[in-house]
Design an enzyme around this catalytic site. Structure first.
Site, PDB file in Angstrom:
ATOM      1  N   ARG A   1       0.840  -1.210   0.000  1.00  0.00           N
ATOM      2  CA  ARG A   1       0.000   0.000   0.000  1.00  0.00           C
ATOM      3  C   ARG A   1       0.873   1.257   0.000  1.00  0.00           C
ATOM      4  NH1 ARG A   1       0.176   3.832   2.937  1.00  0.00           N
ATOM      5  NH2 ARG A   1      -0.044   2.661   4.857  1.00  0.00           N
ATOM      6  N   SER A   2       2.004   1.208   0.701  1.00  0.00           N
ATOM      7  CA  SER A   2       2.894   2.382   0.741  1.00  0.00           C
ATOM      8  C   SER A   2       3.425   2.721  -0.649  1.00  0.00           C
ATOM      9  CB  SER A   2       4.083   2.130   1.676  1.00  0.00           C
ATOM     10  OG  SER A   2       3.636   1.904   2.988  1.00  0.00           O
TER      11      SER A   2
ATOM     12  N   PHE B   1       9.019  10.953  -2.560  1.00  0.00           N
ATOM     13  CA  PHE B   1       8.641  12.250  -1.987  1.00  0.00           C
ATOM     14  C   PHE B   1       9.579  12.516  -0.818  1.00  0.00           C
ATOM     15  CE2 PHE B   1       6.034  14.753   0.993  1.00  0.00           C
ATOM     16  CZ  PHE B   1       5.363  15.653   0.173  1.00  0.00           C
TER      17      PHE B   1
ATOM     18  N   LEU C   1      10.682  14.679   2.071  1.00  0.00           N
ATOM     19  CA  LEU C   1      10.469  15.764   3.033  1.00  0.00           C
ATOM     20  C   LEU C   1      11.339  15.542   4.274  1.00  0.00           C
ATOM     21  CD1 LEU C   1       8.840  18.319   3.770  1.00  0.00           C
ATOM     22  CD2 LEU C   1       7.101  16.825   4.782  1.00  0.00           C
TER      23      LEU C   1
ATOM     24  N   PRO D   1      17.575  13.532   7.953  1.00  0.00           N
ATOM     25  CA  PRO D   1      18.144  12.811   9.100  1.00  0.00           C
ATOM     26  C   PRO D   1      17.891  13.544  10.424  1.00  0.00           C
ATOM     27  CG  PRO D   1      19.710  12.827   7.282  1.00  0.00           C
ATOM     28  CD  PRO D   1      18.553  13.688   6.854  1.00  0.00           C
TER      29      PRO D   1
ATOM     30  N   TRP E   1      14.688   8.231   5.047  1.00  0.00           N
ATOM     31  CA  TRP E   1      13.482   7.419   5.197  1.00  0.00           C
ATOM     32  C   TRP E   1      12.510   7.639   4.041  1.00  0.00           C
ATOM     33  CZ3 TRP E   1      13.798   3.553   8.361  1.00  0.00           C
ATOM     34  CH2 TRP E   1      14.595   3.653   9.496  1.00  0.00           C
TER      35      TRP E   1
ATOM     36  N   GLU F   1       4.025   9.775   7.997  1.00  0.00           N
ATOM     37  CA  GLU F   1       2.883  10.663   7.670  1.00  0.00           C
ATOM     38  C   GLU F   1       2.342  11.330   8.933  1.00  0.00           C
ATOM     39  OE1 GLU F   1       1.599  11.025   4.572  1.00  0.00           O
ATOM     40  OE2 GLU F   1       2.589   9.390   3.495  1.00  0.00           O
TER      41      GLU F   1
ATOM     42  N   PHE G   1       2.982  22.623  19.773  1.00  0.00           N
ATOM     43  CA  PHE G   1       4.038  21.943  19.009  1.00  0.00           C
ATOM     44  C   PHE G   1       5.435  22.294  19.510  1.00  0.00           C
ATOM     45  CE2 PHE G   1       0.499  21.532  16.152  1.00  0.00           C
ATOM     46  CZ  PHE G   1       0.697  20.276  15.588  1.00  0.00           C
TER      47      PHE G   1
HETATM   48  C1  LIG Z   1       9.257   2.988   6.661  1.00  0.00           C
HETATM   49  C2  LIG Z   1       9.188   4.484   6.613  1.00  0.00           C
HETATM   50  C3  LIG Z   1       8.918   5.125   5.398  1.00  0.00           C
HETATM   51  C4  LIG Z   1       8.904   6.536   5.334  1.00  0.00           C
HETATM   52  N1  LIG Z   1       8.681   7.150   4.124  1.00  0.00           N
HETATM   53  C5  LIG Z   1       8.818   8.515   4.027  1.00  0.00           C
HETATM   54  C6  LIG Z   1       8.726   9.165   2.743  1.00  0.00           C
HETATM   55  O1  LIG Z   1       8.455   8.543   1.715  1.00  0.00           O
HETATM   56  N2  LIG Z   1       8.957  10.513   2.695  1.00  0.00           N
HETATM   57  C7  LIG Z   1       9.258  11.245   3.800  1.00  0.00           C
HETATM   58  O2  LIG Z   1       9.474  12.452   3.672  1.00  0.00           O
HETATM   59  N3  LIG Z   1       9.345  10.655   5.028  1.00  0.00           N
HETATM   60  C8  LIG Z   1       9.127   9.306   5.164  1.00  0.00           C
HETATM   61  N4  LIG Z   1       9.228   8.693   6.401  1.00  0.00           N
HETATM   62  C9  LIG Z   1       9.629   9.487   7.554  1.00  0.00           C
HETATM   63  C10 LIG Z   1       8.513   9.750   8.549  1.00  0.00           C
HETATM   64  O3  LIG Z   1       7.541  10.614   8.002  1.00  0.00           O
HETATM   65  C11 LIG Z   1       9.157  10.298   9.834  1.00  0.00           C
HETATM   66  O4  LIG Z   1       9.847   9.212  10.417  1.00  0.00           O
HETATM   67  C12 LIG Z   1       8.161  10.882  10.789  1.00  0.00           C
HETATM   68  O5  LIG Z   1       7.662  12.121  10.312  1.00  0.00           O
HETATM   69  C13 LIG Z   1       8.754  11.124  12.199  1.00  0.00           C
HETATM   70  O6  LIG Z   1       9.979  11.770  12.116  1.00  0.00           O
HETATM   71  P1  LIG Z   1      11.262  11.177  12.912  1.00  0.00           P
HETATM   72  O7  LIG Z   1      11.383   9.731  12.600  1.00  0.00           O
HETATM   73  O8  LIG Z   1      12.411  12.055  12.598  1.00  0.00           O
HETATM   74  O9  LIG Z   1      10.878  11.277  14.445  1.00  0.00           O
HETATM   75  P2  LIG Z   1      11.037  12.566  15.389  1.00  0.00           P
HETATM   76  O10 LIG Z   1      10.423  13.751  14.747  1.00  0.00           O
HETATM   77  O11 LIG Z   1      12.449  12.654  15.833  1.00  0.00           O
HETATM   78  O12 LIG Z   1      10.115  12.117  16.607  1.00  0.00           O
HETATM   79  C14 LIG Z   1      10.530  11.149  17.564  1.00  0.00           C
HETATM   80  C15 LIG Z   1       9.436  11.035  18.626  1.00  0.00           C
HETATM   81  O13 LIG Z   1       9.240  12.317  19.249  1.00  0.00           O
HETATM   82  C16 LIG Z   1       7.884  12.696  19.122  1.00  0.00           C
HETATM   83  N5  LIG Z   1       7.779  14.142  18.942  1.00  0.00           N
HETATM   84  C17 LIG Z   1       8.414  14.941  18.037  1.00  0.00           C
HETATM   85  N6  LIG Z   1       8.044  16.216  18.177  1.00  0.00           N
HETATM   86  C18 LIG Z   1       7.135  16.246  19.188  1.00  0.00           C
HETATM   87  C19 LIG Z   1       6.363  17.258  19.805  1.00  0.00           C
HETATM   88  N7  LIG Z   1       6.397  18.543  19.396  1.00  0.00           N
HETATM   89  N8  LIG Z   1       5.539  16.915  20.835  1.00  0.00           N
HETATM   90  C20 LIG Z   1       5.443  15.621  21.244  1.00  0.00           C
HETATM   91  N9  LIG Z   1       6.142  14.624  20.702  1.00  0.00           N
HETATM   92  C21 LIG Z   1       6.975  14.917  19.675  1.00  0.00           C
HETATM   93  C22 LIG Z   1       7.367  11.976  17.894  1.00  0.00           C
HETATM   94  O14 LIG Z   1       5.954  11.863  17.911  1.00  0.00           O
HETATM   95  C23 LIG Z   1       8.076  10.645  18.042  1.00  0.00           C
HETATM   96  O15 LIG Z   1       7.384   9.844  18.940  1.00  0.00           O
HETATM   97  C24 LIG Z   1       9.168   7.293   6.500  1.00  0.00           C
HETATM   98  C25 LIG Z   1       9.395   6.629   7.719  1.00  0.00           C
HETATM   99  C26 LIG Z   1       9.390   5.253   7.779  1.00  0.00           C
HETATM  100  C27 LIG Z   1       9.645   4.569   9.101  1.00  0.00           C
END
Ligand SMILES: Cc1cc2nc3c(=O)[nH]c(=O)nc-3n(C[C@H](O)[C@H](O)[C@H](O)COP(=O)(O)OP(=O)(O)OC[C@H]3O[C@@H](n4cnc5c(N)ncnc54)[C@H](O)[C@@H]3O)c2cc1C
Length: 386
Positions: free
Chosen positions: A92-93, A131, A133, A136, A164, A365, A385
């Site tokens: 689905r992804s 896509f 966005l 690291p 990711w 997402e 936020f």
């Molecule tokens: C298999 C997979 C496929 C993906 N595919 C894509 C893609 O195609 N394109 C793309 O752009 N991205 C993609 N992503 C990335 C995904 O969107 C991000 O992992 C996600 O947005 C979270 O970012 P992060 O992993 O950096 O976590 P972080 O932002 O570092 O967050 C870590 C934890 O802290 C919490 N947190 C962060 N900020 C706050 C806040 N203000 N208040 C409370 N809690 C908070 C989060 O909820 C989470 O629990 C993918 C990820 C995975 C695992």
């Protein structure tokens, strides 16, 4: 639909919606189910071949119009996501990222030339999109992105890294979001442009039948017309995410349904203490609670789909759906796993694969926490936020 549709919600679907769902269910039965456990174990899926097959059926960008797209309703698109994810969240992804993120960005914000160049090939599954966005160091907070685009004459030069990124290792094109002097802008980046490299992210314990990668951009020179002309500011990529999240609201129900059906079959055929597991009240309580949650999730998805088809769906409503349906789908998958006992951890059954996949779906997402903050802001008028 199935034995888990306790509220006869299927009756509210149109004939067309039911027909599309039947086609997708069949293609998942034929092309995905027989192989997906093996793909998952290998950490690889034949994404290009699947995309071509899905393209033939009009599943890629199916809710978009023109340029070879099927122009289906949002509900039909949602049902397709549900059936695809009943096969595997990674499959689905592939479809979500192609249609709702990469294609939607070009369809909504691109120039006529960009649309003509990419959309028909992407709708056919001949070109794969991604896509970019997330970075690291910047996930939930994309406004802080470090990827930069600067002007050199008429050209754009991009530097940075996206992490990711679904489909990246096999993508032909990436929609890359970067900071410019005048805010965030989107760029259509052919993956064979000098300076663009994609590295596959391996050792994932979740979504193993989906290809994920890091895209590095090192002095990537693009012509002026690589920019998406109508995308200004972060609201552009966020609107693409709203599209994709709507599909996830439905998709998660597919993974949950597959778990529930597996658990139901298992509970009625596996005997302990001289009777089927289904005959124990504790098992029935689990099954009943899960089916109730599943039906509530289906009602929610239908309401959001109908709102989308009426052009009235708001982002915070999608947050309600993504937060609830993914959270409940994951809870259902974990509970179903207990009903299967030791077999619940085996790859011979789909339940643990779905549970592991849903861990990614919970995070990407917009994490659950971020959707809670979106809903909280809507309720209170206060942003929490930062
Ligand atoms: C298999 C997979 C496929 C993906 N595919 C894509 C893609 O195609 N394109 C793309 O752009 N991205 C993609 N992503 C990335 C995904 O969107 C991000 O992992 C996600 O947005 C979270 O970012 P992060 O992993 O950096 O976590 P972080 O932002 O570092 O967050 C870590 C934890 O802290 C919490 N947190 C962060 N900020 C706050 C806040 N203000 N208040 C409370 N809690 C908070 C989060 O909820 C989470 O629990 C993918 C990820 C995975 C695992």
């Amino acid at each position: 639909m199935t034995q888990v549709d306790l509220l006869d919600l299927d009756a509210s679907l149109t004939e067309d919606e039911r027909a599309i769902r039947a086609v997708v269910r069949q293609v998942v039965d034929d092309l995905v189910r027989p192989h997906v456990a093996g793909w998952y174990e290998a950490g690889h899926a034949p994404a290009r071949e699947l995309a071509r097959e899905f393209g033939k059926l009009g599943l890629l960008g199916m809710h978009l119009t023109g340029y070879g797209c099927a122009g289906s309703t949002a509900v039909a698109y949602g049902l397709a996501c549900l059936e695809l994810e009943a096969g595997d969240s990674g499959v689905r992804s592939l479809v979500s990222v192609q249609g709702s993120l990469a294609m939607y960005a070009i369809w909504r914000y691109g120039s006529e030339e960009q649309k003509q160049r990419w959309l028909p090939a992407m709708a056919a599954g001949e070109a794969i999109g991604s896509f970019g966005l997330t970075e690291p160091d910047h996930g939930s907070d994309p406004a802080s992105m470090a990827t930069r685009a600067r002007r050199e004459g008429d050209d754009w030069v991009l530097d940075g890294s996206k992490m990711w990124i679904t489909n990246a290792p096999i993508a032909d094109v990436a929609v890359i979001w970067a900071r410019t002097e005048s805010g965030v802008r989107g760029f259509v980046v052919p993956m064979d442009t000098p300076g663009v490299t994609a590295r596959e992210i391996t050792r994932k314990m979740s979504l193993r039948a989906s290809l994920t990668g890091e895209i590095s951009l090192d002095d990537v020179r693009l012509p002026a017309d690589a920019q998406l002309p109508d995308a200004t500011g972060l609201k552009a990529p966020l609107s693409c995410l709203t599209e994709a999240r709507h599909g996830i609201v439905w998709g998660a129900l597919g993974a949950a349904r597959d778990c529930l059906e597996t658990a139901l079959t298992y509970a009625t055929t596996r005997t302990q203490f001289g009777r089927p597991l289904a005959g124990f009240q504790l098992t029935q309580a689990k099954l009943a609670d899960m089916a109730v949650e599943w039906n509530k999730g289906y009602l929610l998805a239908l309401q959001l789909g109908r709102l989308a088809d009426a052009g009235k769906l708001r982002p915070e409503q999608v947050s309600v759906g993504k937060l609830n349906n993914v959270r409940e789908a994951l809870a259902i998958a974990r509970q179903c796993r207990t009903i299967l006992g030791a077999n619940g951890v085996s790859g011979d059954y789909p339940v643990m694969r779905h549970a592991n996949n849903l861990e990614s779906v919970l995070t990407y997402e917009g994490t659950s926490e971020i959707h809670q903050l979106v809903v909280g802001q809507r309720l209170t008028g206060v942003s929490a936020f930062t």
